[in-house]
Scaffold this motif. Sequence first.
Motif, mmCIF file in Angstrom:
data_model
loop_
_atom_site.group_PDB
_atom_site.id
_atom_site.type_symbol
_atom_site.label_atom_id
_atom_site.label_comp_id
_atom_site.label_asym_id
_atom_site.label_seq_id
_atom_site.Cartn_x
_atom_site.Cartn_y
_atom_site.Cartn_z
ATOM 1 N N GLU A 243 -28.249 19.624 34.695
ATOM 2 C CA GLU A 243 -28.399 21.102 35.045
ATOM 3 C C GLU A 243 -28.414 22.241 34.037
ATOM 4 O O GLU A 243 -28.643 23.377 34.137
ATOM 5 N N GLY B 82 -17.268 19.959 35.116
ATOM 6 C CA GLY B 82 -18.120 20.423 33.977
ATOM 7 C C GLY B 82 -19.119 21.124 33.881
ATOM 8 O O GLY B 82 -19.989 21.164 32.908
ATOM 9 N N GLY C 181 -26.383 21.774 27.281
ATOM 10 C CA GLY C 181 -25.406 21.012 27.938
ATOM 11 C C GLY C 181 -24.125 21.990 28.107
ATOM 12 O O GLY C 181 -23.883 22.834 27.278
ATOM 13 N N GLN D 29 -26.409 12.745 25.450
ATOM 14 C CA GLN D 29 -27.210 11.746 26.174
ATOM 15 C C GLN D 29 -28.886 12.030 26.402
ATOM 16 O O GLN D 29 -29.493 11.239 27.066
ATOM 17 N N SER E 116 -21.668 22.430 25.108
ATOM 18 C CA SER E 116 -22.568 23.013 23.932
ATOM 19 C C SER E 116 -22.533 24.352 24.155
ATOM 20 O O SER E 116 -22.339 25.262 23.160
ATOM 21 N N GLY F 185 -26.702 17.179 22.381
ATOM 22 C CA GLY F 185 -25.828 16.476 23.022
ATOM 23 C C GLY F 185 -25.661 15.229 22.932
ATOM 24 O O GLY F 185 -26.304 14.586 22.189
ATOM 25 N N VAL G 234 -28.676 16.975 14.126
ATOM 26 C CA VAL G 234 -28.022 15.902 14.244
ATOM 27 C C VAL G 234 -28.966 15.163 15.134
ATOM 28 O O VAL G 234 -29.171 15.559 16.372
ATOM 29 N N ILE H 208 -14.890 14.652 26.848
ATOM 30 C CA ILE H 208 -14.359 15.693 25.861
ATOM 31 C C ILE H 208 -13.569 16.410 26.498
ATOM 32 O O ILE H 208 -12.432 16.916 26.341
ATOM 33 N N MET I 63 -32.347 18.020 30.586
ATOM 34 C CA MET I 63 -32.050 17.258 31.900
ATOM 35 C C MET I 63 -30.923 17.774 32.736
ATOM 36 O O MET I 63 -30.344 18.802 32.156
ATOM 37 N N ASP J 38 -18.409 16.415 14.227
ATOM 38 C CA ASP J 38 -17.563 17.284 15.010
ATOM 39 C C ASP J 38 -18.112 18.423 15.231
ATOM 40 O O ASP J 38 -18.261 19.370 14.302
ATOM 41 N N GLN J 39 -18.812 18.612 16.559
ATOM 42 C CA GLN J 39 -19.601 19.784 16.805
ATOM 43 C C GLN J 39 -19.023 21.127 16.759
ATOM 44 O O GLN J 39 -19.569 22.143 16.400
ATOM 45 N N GLU K 130 -19.296 25.833 23.378
ATOM 46 C CA GLU K 130 -18.726 25.767 22.091
ATOM 47 C C GLU K 130 -19.362 26.798 21.207
ATOM 48 O O GLU K 130 -18.908 27.231 20.223
ATOM 49 N N GLU L 83 -25.076 10.573 12.975
ATOM 50 C CA GLU L 83 -23.941 10.048 12.939
ATOM 51 C C GLU L 83 -23.468 10.988 13.932
ATOM 52 O O GLU L 83 -23.779 12.042 14.230
ATOM 53 N N HIS M 69 -29.432 21.962 23.716
ATOM 54 C CA HIS M 69 -30.293 21.269 25.115
ATOM 55 C C HIS M 69 -29.658 22.098 26.303
ATOM 56 O O HIS M 69 -29.952 21.709 27.435
HETATM 57 O O1 LIG Z 1 -22.450 14.362 17.608
HETATM 58 C C1 LIG Z 1 -21.880 14.876 18.411
HETATM 59 C C2 LIG Z 1 -22.493 14.995 19.853
HETATM 60 C C3 LIG Z 1 -21.996 15.523 20.663
HETATM 61 N N1 LIG Z 1 -20.809 16.183 20.519
HETATM 62 C C4 LIG Z 1 -20.006 16.635 21.698
HETATM 63 O O2 LIG Z 1 -20.345 16.099 22.753
HETATM 64 C C5 LIG Z 1 -20.284 17.146 23.864
HETATM 65 C C6 LIG Z 1 -21.587 17.198 24.500
HETATM 66 O O3 LIG Z 1 -21.543 17.744 25.714
HETATM 67 P P1 LIG Z 1 -22.612 18.675 26.390
HETATM 68 O O4 LIG Z 1 -22.994 19.753 25.347
HETATM 69 O O5 LIG Z 1 -22.246 19.174 27.823
HETATM 70 O O6 LIG Z 1 -23.906 17.532 26.416
HETATM 71 P P2 LIG Z 1 -24.035 16.385 27.254
HETATM 72 O O7 LIG Z 1 -23.284 15.307 26.460
HETATM 73 O O8 LIG Z 1 -25.606 16.138 27.457
HETATM 74 O O9 LIG Z 1 -23.514 16.433 28.651
HETATM 75 C C7 LIG Z 1 -23.623 16.081 30.045
HETATM 76 O O10 LIG Z 1 -22.253 16.778 30.922
HETATM 77 C C8 LIG Z 1 -22.447 18.151 30.658
HETATM 78 C C9 LIG Z 1 -20.964 18.631 31.288
HETATM 79 O O11 LIG Z 1 -20.857 18.055 32.614
HETATM 80 C C10 LIG Z 1 -23.716 18.807 31.447
HETATM 81 O O12 LIG Z 1 -23.507 20.311 31.408
HETATM 82 C C11 LIG Z 1 -24.935 18.151 30.663
HETATM 83 O O13 LIG Z 1 -26.141 18.803 31.009
HETATM 84 C C12 LIG Z 1 -24.904 16.879 30.662
HETATM 85 O O14 LIG Z 1 -26.013 16.404 30.047
HETATM 86 C C13 LIG Z 1 -19.866 18.534 23.510
HETATM 87 O O15 LIG Z 1 -18.601 18.562 23.453
HETATM 88 C C14 LIG Z 1 -20.291 18.144 21.680
HETATM 89 O O16 LIG Z 1 -19.505 18.966 20.875
HETATM 90 C C15 LIG Z 1 -20.066 15.775 19.443
HETATM 91 O O17 LIG Z 1 -19.071 16.291 19.147
HETATM 92 N N2 LIG Z 1 -20.633 15.483 18.287
#
Ligand SMILES: O=c1ccn([C@@H]2O[C@H](COP(=O)(O)OP(=O)(O)O[C@H]3O[C@H](CO)[C@@H](O)[C@H](O)[C@H]3O)[C@@H](O)[C@H]2O)c(=O)[nH]1
Length: 448
Positions: free
Chosen positions: A362, A128, A340, A269, A343, A267, A294, A7, A360, A322-323, A346, A319, A338
């Motif tokens: 960092e 990231g 991430g 994962q 997040s 997030g 969510v 993203i 999980m 759009d966070q 954002e 589902e 969490h």
């Molecule tokens: O229903 C959803 C779920 C997630 N998101 C987006 O997905 C992204 C999630 O990213 P993040 O918040 O960073 O979490 P993770 O997906 O867990 O990201 C991994 O990658 C990140 C960037 O390296 C690390 O900081 C985290 O620890 C690692 O788990 C964000 O842009 C959210 O807005 C959505 O838009 N909709």
Amino acid sequence: MSKGHTIPLLHFARLLLRRNFSVTLFTTTANRPFIADSLSGTAASIVTLPFTVSTTNNDIPPGIESTDKLPSMSLFFEFAMATASIQPHFEQALETLPRVSFMVTDGFLWWTLQSANKFHIPRLVFFGMSCYSVSVFREAGMQGIFRGPQPDDELVELTRFPWIKICKEDLEPSSRNAEPGSIPYEFNVKLIGASVNSYGTVVNSFYELEPLFVDYLKTTNTSHKYWCVGPLCLADDVGSFSGTKEPKWMTWLHQKKKCSVLYVAFGSQAEVSNEELEEIAMGLEESMVSFLWVIRKKDWVLPKGFEERVEGSGMVVREWVDQREILNDERVGGYVSHCGWNSVVESVCGGVPMVAWPMMAEQHVNARMVEEELKVGIRMETCDGRVRGFVKREGVSKCVKELMEGERGIQLRQNVKVLARIARMAVQEGGSSWSALDHLIHELCSKK
Ligand SMILES: O=c1ccn([C@@H]2O[C@H](COP(=O)(O)OP(=O)(O)O[C@H]3O[C@H](CO)[C@@H](O)[C@H](O)[C@H]3O)[C@@H](O)[C@H]2O)c(=O)[nH]1
């Protein structure tokens, strides 16, 4: 090949497209629709490469090409190692491109440095992570904190940044205990080696958010460049919903009062156990706070009757949402996150304070940053006070009430709103991130 990495890279692609760059994105078959959808209406080209997981690893089902689809995150390292099978296809495709000024590849795709070198293309790493977390891990590693004799939960002061104290549990056990020869160890060696030997790093952050740590990284390794070009989520218009039907959670949200809804999400994962799901549900219910939760996997089970009992004041969504749109809605007044890095960024941009519940990667260090450094969140209370301790319903209820209704929440909301304004200024023409991108472009595009 993970949403949290893809993203922000897509946002970065948008920034380059706006500056009239010709941008080519490389992806794999199953990831293509997400990327094509995100960049629809732009002039970006997309190249699809095949990804086949070696048959020696039968645990990763065929067709799984993104970490959010893995049956378990315990397969992460094998999955990440398997991405090297893409390298020959990537290089074949590079042969067909006209002159390339630079490539930006995810930090986990270490093998792209070899390809970049073969084709004499400068490689920029996209990592990231925040400069704070990279700096803290680096200093703690050099100080030997993660391999020291002290108990796992004992806090140790960083010599270089004495106001920061961390413990062994702040680092993932798989990385902390990785022995030479093991897959996690070999993977970390590869990715760190490829990162430090790359031309530079593109960071999803802005200078004013963490000046000390940006300066630390820039001055302690002068042969490697860092460009803070974020927050990348601001590269895209928020709420650019173009469908005919508004998602049901947004309709629900629009009926609520300003700052009255707590957003809960972990997030793309993080794995949440049934036991934890039950405590979150009961804690939210007990708090009586209005929430939008969510849930990543459709088969995650919530306590019987929970959704009926909270109907009206709470909503559970199973589902992809759009966070950014949610976090930018004025009715959202807090976020159980969490941590991430995307997040966190954002949430800062949306002016929303957090309850930091790292799970999980960092995220534990990000949670320290959120609470101690930026002062835009509180840490979720665990039952034994340990950073990886179990979170019970009492902790959930207490922390969300403090954030949504308490004095501390008011202060944190004020703090984060200040940062949200500075974030917007950073990406405007003349702002720090705007100028960093100018420098990056100038430096790499004037090279012959
Ligand atoms: O229903 C959803 C779920 C997630 N998101 C987006 O997905 C992204 C999630 O990213 P993040 O918040 O960073 O979490 P993770 O997906 O867990 O990201 C991994 O990658 C990140 C960037 O390296 C690390 O900081 C985290 O620890 C690692 O788990 C964000 O842009 C959210 O807005 C959505 O838009 N909709």
